[in-house]
Design an enzyme around this catalytic site. Structure first.
Site, PDB file in Angstrom:
ATOM      1  N   ALA A  10     -27.838   4.059  25.001  1.00  0.00           N
ATOM      2  CA  ALA A  10     -28.514   3.233  23.991  1.00  0.00           C
ATOM      3  C   ALA A  10     -28.617   1.777  24.405  1.00  0.00           C
ATOM      4  CB  ALA A  10     -27.781   3.340  22.658  1.00  0.00           C
ATOM      5  N   ARG A  15     -29.551  -7.237  32.011  1.00  0.00           N
ATOM      6  CA  ARG A  15     -29.530  -7.832  33.353  1.00  0.00           C
ATOM      7  C   ARG A  15     -30.491  -7.168  34.339  1.00  0.00           C
ATOM      8  NH1 ARG A  15     -23.957  -8.165  35.712  1.00  0.00           N
ATOM      9  NH2 ARG A  15     -23.332  -6.472  34.330  1.00  0.00           N
ATOM     10  N   GLY A  80     -21.201  -0.874  19.976  1.00  0.00           N
ATOM     11  CA  GLY A  80     -20.095  -0.570  20.871  1.00  0.00           C
ATOM     12  C   GLY A  80     -20.006   0.903  21.231  1.00  0.00           C
ATOM     13  N   THR A  81     -19.204   1.185  22.258  1.00  0.00           N
ATOM     14  CA  THR A  81     -19.162   2.546  22.807  1.00  0.00           C
ATOM     15  C   THR A  81     -18.570   3.568  21.818  1.00  0.00           C
ATOM     16  OG1 THR A  81     -17.192   1.774  24.004  1.00  0.00           O
ATOM     17  CG2 THR A  81     -19.202   2.006  25.283  1.00  0.00           C
ATOM     18  N   ASN A 368     -61.730  20.299  41.600  1.00  0.00           N
ATOM     19  CA  ASN A 368     -61.020  20.987  40.505  1.00  0.00           C
ATOM     20  C   ASN A 368     -61.175  20.301  39.155  1.00  0.00           C
ATOM     21  OD1 ASN A 368     -59.505  18.823  41.521  1.00  0.00           O
ATOM     22  ND2 ASN A 368     -57.610  19.676  40.709  1.00  0.00           N
TER      23      ASN A 368
HETATM   24  C1  UD1 Z   1     -17.327  -0.094  29.354  1.00  0.00           C
HETATM   25  C2  UD1 Z   1     -15.852   0.118  28.980  1.00  0.00           C
HETATM   26  C3  UD1 Z   1     -14.965  -0.466  30.092  1.00  0.00           C
HETATM   27  C4  UD1 Z   1     -15.308   0.182  31.411  1.00  0.00           C
HETATM   28  C5  UD1 Z   1     -16.803   0.054  31.702  1.00  0.00           C
HETATM   29  C6  UD1 Z   1     -17.170   0.873  32.899  1.00  0.00           C
HETATM   30  C7  UD1 Z   1     -15.668   0.048  26.541  1.00  0.00           C
HETATM   31  C8  UD1 Z   1     -15.324  -0.767  25.380  1.00  0.00           C
HETATM   32  N1  UD1 Z   1     -15.581  -0.539  27.731  1.00  0.00           N
HETATM   33  O1  UD1 Z   1     -17.548  -1.489  29.360  1.00  0.00           O
HETATM   34  O2  UD1 Z   1     -13.605  -0.239  29.796  1.00  0.00           O
HETATM   35  O3  UD1 Z   1     -14.545  -0.400  32.445  1.00  0.00           O
HETATM   36  O4  UD1 Z   1     -17.594   0.519  30.601  1.00  0.00           O
HETATM   37  O5  UD1 Z   1     -18.501   0.657  33.263  1.00  0.00           O
HETATM   38  O6  UD1 Z   1     -16.014   1.206  26.392  1.00  0.00           O
HETATM   39  N2  UD1 Z   1     -23.610   1.962  24.993  1.00  0.00           N
HETATM   40  C9  UD1 Z   1     -24.272   2.518  23.933  1.00  0.00           C
HETATM   41  N3  UD1 Z   1     -24.156   1.973  22.713  1.00  0.00           N
HETATM   42  C10 UD1 Z   1     -23.396   0.870  22.485  1.00  0.00           C
HETATM   43  C11 UD1 Z   1     -22.727   0.283  23.570  1.00  0.00           C
HETATM   44  C12 UD1 Z   1     -22.844   0.868  24.815  1.00  0.00           C
HETATM   45  O7  UD1 Z   1     -24.960   3.545  24.082  1.00  0.00           O
HETATM   46  O8  UD1 Z   1     -23.338   0.416  21.332  1.00  0.00           O
HETATM   47  C13 UD1 Z   1     -23.739   2.572  26.326  1.00  0.00           C
HETATM   48  C14 UD1 Z   1     -24.439   1.690  27.331  1.00  0.00           C
HETATM   49  O9  UD1 Z   1     -25.828   1.941  27.347  1.00  0.00           O
HETATM   50  C15 UD1 Z   1     -23.771   2.068  28.638  1.00  0.00           C
HETATM   51  C16 UD1 Z   1     -22.377   2.481  28.202  1.00  0.00           C
HETATM   52  O10 UD1 Z   1     -22.439   2.785  26.835  1.00  0.00           O
HETATM   53  O11 UD1 Z   1     -24.383   3.175  29.233  1.00  0.00           O
HETATM   54  C17 UD1 Z   1     -21.332   1.413  28.482  1.00  0.00           C
HETATM   55  O12 UD1 Z   1     -21.621   0.284  27.718  1.00  0.00           O
HETATM   56  P1  UD1 Z   1     -21.435  -1.175  28.286  1.00  0.00           P
HETATM   57  O13 UD1 Z   1     -21.815  -2.138  27.254  1.00  0.00           O
HETATM   58  O14 UD1 Z   1     -22.102  -1.282  29.609  1.00  0.00           O
HETATM   59  O15 UD1 Z   1     -19.838  -1.213  28.472  1.00  0.00           O
HETATM   60  P2  UD1 Z   1     -19.004  -2.165  29.408  1.00  0.00           P
HETATM   61  O16 UD1 Z   1     -18.872  -3.478  28.763  1.00  0.00           O
HETATM   62  O17 UD1 Z   1     -19.539  -2.113  30.778  1.00  0.00           O
END
Ligand code: UD1
Ligand code: CA
Length: 448
Positions: A10, A15, A80-81, A368
């Site tokens: 999502a 970047r 957030g994740t 074609n």
């Molecule tokens: C996350 C991890 C971090 C890890 C790193 C590895 C968490 C809080 N942190 O950080 O510990 O070292 O990945 O790369 O999990 N995403 C969504 N919805 C959201 C937020 C994120 O779908 O609301 C997806 C993003 O598209 C991406 C992934 O989740 O594919 C990771 O999200 P991102 O924001 O890149 O996390 P990091 O800060 O890199």
């Protein structure tokens, strides 16, 4: 053990500096998302949920193009994740067994690694995939004791001492589905970023008496793509690995560093691949086939003993049977060439069937497309298509027939007939000389 997948895709990918959602950028000819889905597919998951947000329509479509049974759920706000994983909960309410969370922008996790995580689940309730980072940067840090995981601390929230840890969180995590969704529902946004962190579920789980452990993989597997530079690096690393594997598998690469593989290219032993060959997605090449220099191949199958190129283009649906020869400047799309067919030079075959041992002359074109619809050309066995024949589809040429050079074939040709469809030739005695004299006179007059 039964397993379902949740793919997080999502995020915006700011970047990348792009209008295209990050997970749709290509490595090895296919979107990052497809690489992640391919890795997950190796576990034969019961269900795959893809969480989309930025560019939801496009990302959802791309997911379904790879796996039409995938379930798509939209996370309208990226909080957030943990919040992202929670979106999948209603879809996996009845899921038996485990759920594994993967990131759509992390293309290289190996099937063996996912399997190792599944195995580690026999010892721990939650298993996190970690790696030792050469430059830990802003990754989350794993706080461990032996192989037990105590908690994950995000860079922004870490103390200096914790930032000194090099064992990092890849983001891949595995737990029983019900436990995962219970834990995710309990996460609060109490952190520097004000986000719902998936990483918080470790502490919550331990507080409830569950155990967590770590499986460690090579850093190259967890390579995430956040920038164009990382995208280029991912491509480079993918190709280095694919070339090494091809050589290992008994394929001759004349100039390995100039060959680009697709993420799902399959090539048999003793095939030969010349310099500057590009494989798009969906190519299979059987043992002993030869791909000569400067070919571009996608969505096609090349059988044993076939030779292709130099300078040939095979597009989706091109199927070459054994001992077919496709030569230079030939394009083939959605066409089946039976055993021993020869298409030597300068030809386009689209939406066609060509019977065994037929010879297609130089400059042949299947017409074609009428501007609205595509039509098929069917050519029988042991046909001889004369050079520069236009086959205006839909049209059929029967077994053993022959078309005269330069013919425009608009009607079916019965088996064993000769079709001539061109203006008859007329020779005008001495007219060439007369014409040249007149033209020279005109030129001389102008020059004055
Ligand atoms: C996350 C991890 C971090 C890890 C790193 C590895 C968490 C809080 N942190 O950080 O510990 O070292 O990945 O790369 O999990 N995403 C969504 N919805 C959201 C937020 C994120 O779908 O609301 C997806 C993003 O598209 C991406 C992934 O989740 O594919 C990771 O999200 P991102 O924001 O890149 O996390 P990091 O800060 O890199
Ligand atoms: Ca990231």
């Amino acid at each position: 053990m039964a397993v379902s997948l949740v793919l997080l895709a999502a995020g915006m990918g700011t970047r990348m500096n792009s209008d295209l959602p990050k997970v749709l950028h290509h490595v090895a000819g296919s979107p990052l998302l497809h690489h992640a889905m391919q890795a997950g597919r190796s576990l034969d998951p019961d269900q795959t949920v893809v969480v989309v947000g930025h560019g939801a329509d496009l990302v959802g479509k791309a997911a379904l193009a790879f796996d039409d049974t995938a379930l798509i759920v939209e996370q309208t706000e990226q909080k957030g994740t943990a919040h992202a994983v929670a979106q999948a909960a209603p879809l996996l309410a009845d899921a038996a067994g485990d759920v594994i969370v993967l990131y759509g922008d992390t293309p290289f996790v190996r099937p063996e690694t996912l399997q190792a995580m599944q195995d580690a689940r026999q010892r721990h309730d939650i298993v996190v995939l970690g790696f030792h980072a050469a430059d830990p940067g802003r990754y989350g840090r794993l706080i461990t004791q032996g192989d037990a995981l105590h908690r994950i601390v995000e860079f922004k929230d870490a103390t200096d001492q914790e930032r000194g840890i090099t064992l990092c969180n890849s983001g891949v995590i595995c737990a029983n589905a019900k436990l995962m969704f219970d834990l995710v529902a309990a996460v609060q946004p109490n952190n520097a970023a004000g986000e719902y962190y998936l990483t918080d579920i470790i502490e919550i789980a331990r507080g409830r008496g569950h155990t967590a452990g770590v499986v460690i993989c090579d850093e190259a597997e967890t390579l995430g793509v956040n920038t164009r530079a990382q995208l280029a690096d991912a491509e480079r690393q993918f190709q280095i690995r694919a070339r090494a594997e091809a050589l290992e598998n008994g394929i001759t690469l004349t100039a390995p560093e100039t060959v680009f593989f697709g993420f799902d290219t399959v090539i048999g032993r003793d095939a030969i691949v010349g310099p500057n060959v590009i494989f798009g997605p969906g190519v299979t090449v059987e043992s002993g086939a030869e791909i000569r220099a400067f070919c571009h191949l996608e969505g096609c199958h090349i059988s044993r003993g076939a030779t292709v190129g130099p300078f040939a283009r095979l597009r989706p649906g091109a199927e070459l049977a054994e001992d077919v020869h496709v030569g230079n400047f030939v394009e083939i799309k959605n066409a089946i060439l039976d055993e021993g067919v020869k298409v030597g030079h300068l030809t386009y075959l689209g939406d066609a069937d060509v019977g065994e041992h037929t010879n297609i002359g130089a400059g042949t074109i299947t017409c074609n497309y009428d501007g609205v619809m595509k039509h098929r050309t069917t050519i029988g066995k042991r046909v001889f298509i004369g050079s520069d024949t236009m086959l205006v589809a839909p049209v059929r040429v029967g077994d053993g027939a022959l078309t005269a050079s330069g013919s425009v074939i608009t009607n079916d040709v019965p088996a064993e007939d000769l079709a001539i469809a061109r203006a008859p030739q007329v020779n005008k005695a001495g007219l060439a000389t007369k014409l040249f004299d007149r033209l020279r006179a005109i030129k001389a007059k102008k020059g004055k």
